[in-house]
Design an enzyme around this catalytic site. Structure first.
Site, PDB file in Angstrom:
ATOM      1  N   THR A 159      21.736  22.719  46.649  1.00  0.00           N
ATOM      2  CA  THR A 159      20.292  22.633  46.375  1.00  0.00           C
ATOM      3  C   THR A 159      19.657  23.996  46.183  1.00  0.00           C
ATOM      4  O   THR A 159      18.727  24.156  45.392  1.00  0.00           O
ATOM      5  CB  THR A 159      19.589  21.890  47.537  1.00  0.00           C
ATOM      6  OG1 THR A 159      20.110  20.573  47.577  1.00  0.00           O
ATOM      7  CG2 THR A 159      18.086  21.813  47.349  1.00  0.00           C
TER       8      THR A 159
ATOM      9  N   THR B 194      24.392  21.942  51.345  1.00  0.00           N
ATOM     10  CA  THR B 194      24.406  21.662  52.782  1.00  0.00           C
ATOM     11  C   THR B 194      25.265  20.448  53.143  1.00  0.00           C
ATOM     12  O   THR B 194      25.754  20.356  54.265  1.00  0.00           O
ATOM     13  CB  THR B 194      22.971  21.411  53.289  1.00  0.00           C
ATOM     14  OG1 THR B 194      22.381  20.371  52.509  1.00  0.00           O
ATOM     15  CG2 THR B 194      22.122  22.655  53.199  1.00  0.00           C
TER      16      THR B 194
HETATM   17  N1  ASN Z   1      23.329  17.640  47.803  1.00  0.00           N
HETATM   18  C1  ASN Z   1      23.089  19.024  48.132  1.00  0.00           C
HETATM   19  C2  ASN Z   1      24.444  19.711  48.295  1.00  0.00           C
HETATM   20  O1  ASN Z   1      25.073  19.580  49.300  1.00  0.00           O
HETATM   21  C3  ASN Z   1      22.271  19.124  49.384  1.00  0.00           C
HETATM   22  C4  ASN Z   1      21.786  20.514  49.732  1.00  0.00           C
HETATM   23  O2  ASN Z   1      22.353  21.511  49.361  1.00  0.00           O
HETATM   24  N2  ASN Z   1      20.694  20.620  50.499  1.00  0.00           N
HETATM   25  O3  ASN Z   1      24.905  20.333  47.358  1.00  0.00           O
END
Ligand code: ASN
Length: 357
Positions: free
Chosen positions: A29, A104
């Site tokens: 993200t 994340t």
């Molecule tokens: N879907 C994203 C990922 O893990 C979530 C994030 O980075 N906050 O790439």
């Protein structure tokens, strides 16, 4: 081969008195924007740096290496961990520290895997990311990224790294990577380390808990790039059937299984269940007991409902997380040791992932 880009910061690119950091951008993200269909998808890193002008003010040398295809971390696979470990090995001697920008969703898995793969680490590898993309007004990307850079650059007066291990910085806490789990998909505090206090807290200042940080190794870096993905997770629930347990444990080629048990490592005492475990273990499947509770530890033999597990070949995972356990199985099985040596390594504290009693 990915290309390295030098970022213009407050330090001159030739100033040897400041730390030099390599940022590895994998996606997530932190570097996403809405595409034409209105879905969040990764963008190129040149876009991300344009959105973070404060990078120009940091007093360190910063270079960026972007993965050719940045991804949402739900698409991460062991092949990506092998690529990452290889890149860190290739550039290890040229930089004082590394920041891995990562999604994340599976950041805890990646940080855990890398902690095993990079043995005798003497330099910081700080994973971070964001809940809101760098381009949004309320983004947490800038703060997470800039603080992660500061941690990767932090040194003791003798010049040695302050945090020579694979760590994860998010929101206000620096945590040991293999102790973390993602616990939140809405708010900024996305990660917790329930069984180990934070290695540092970021408030007005960065306050390190030096006593918890892993000591510098005495041997030089060794990179392991063999992972065995013939592993699975069997999460127990009241009412799980013999059919389900048997079909999971009889997957062709299976070598390891994280058994997610109740409370302090308890499970059903029904003979069919214990026999299924024993039969799998006799076939060479390593079984690692990890509690479904976020806090506390597995204590096989405390209750009647865990007393028969060791005889069925189940190993105690102590206070390990599921993320650190599944990657530990992949790593230890990749070492291709005998059954007994593999079992021994699985219960041993390899990189600070468990708190031995
Ligand atoms: N879907 C994203 C990922 O893990 C979530 C994030 O980075 N906050 O790439």
């Amino acid at each position: 081969m990915p290309r390295i880009v030098i970022i213009q910061t407050a330090a001159s690119p030739t100033d040897q008195t400041v730390a030099s950091i390599l940022v590895i951008y994998t996606g997530g993200t932190v570097g996403m924007a809405y595409n034409q269909e209105g879905l969040l998808a990764p963008m190129r890193f040149s876009e991300v740096t344009r959105l973070m002008p404060e990078l120009r003010d940091v007093r360190m040398r910063v270079s960026v290496l972007s993965m050719p295809q940045p991804i949402d971390s739900s698409n991460v696979s062991p092949a990506d961990w092998i690529t990452l470990a290889g890149l860190i090995g290739e550039f290890y001697s040229y930089y004082d520290g590394f920041v891995v920008l990562h999604g994340t969703d599976t950041m805890s898995h990646s940080a855990s895997a890398l902690s095993y793969m990079l043995e005798n680490l003497a330099k910081p590898i700080v994973f971070t990311g964001a809940q809101v993309p760098a381009g949004r007004v309320r983004t947490d990307a800038r703060r997470n990224f800039i603080t992660a850079l500061e941690i990767a650059a932090a040194r003791h007066p003798d010049g040695s790294a302050r945090v020579p291990e694979v760590s994860l910085f998010f929101n206000t806490m620096l945590m040991r990577g293999n102790r973390t789990k993602k616990v939140e998909s809405q708010h900024f505090g996305a990660f917790r380390s329930d069984n180990l206090p934070p290695l540092a807290q970021a408030g007005i200042r960065l306050t390190y808990n030096d006593a918890l940080i892993r000591p510098l190794p005495t041997a030089s870096l060794r990179i392991h790039t063999q992972l065995n993905d013939n592993v699975t997770i069997l999460k127990l629930f009241p009412g799980i059937t013999q059919r389900v347990v048997n079909s999971i444990l009889s997957v062709e080629g299976l070598r390891g299984c994280v058994l997610e048990t109740f409370g302090s490592g308890n499970a059903s005492t029904q003979p069919w269940f214990l026999n299924a475990l024993k039969e799998a273990n006799d076939r060479g499947v390593h079984l690692l007991n990890v509690s479904q509770c976020d806090e506390g530890r597995v204590e096989q033999g405390r209750y009647e409902t865990s007393a028969s597990l060791p005889a069925a070949g189940v190993l105690s995972g102590d206070d390990i997380t599921t993320e650190a356990a599944i990657t530990k199985l992949m790593f230890v099985l990749g070492l291709q040791k005998s059954h007994a040596e593999t079992a021994q390594l699985l219960v041993q504290d390899l990189r600070g992932e468990i708190t031995p009693l």
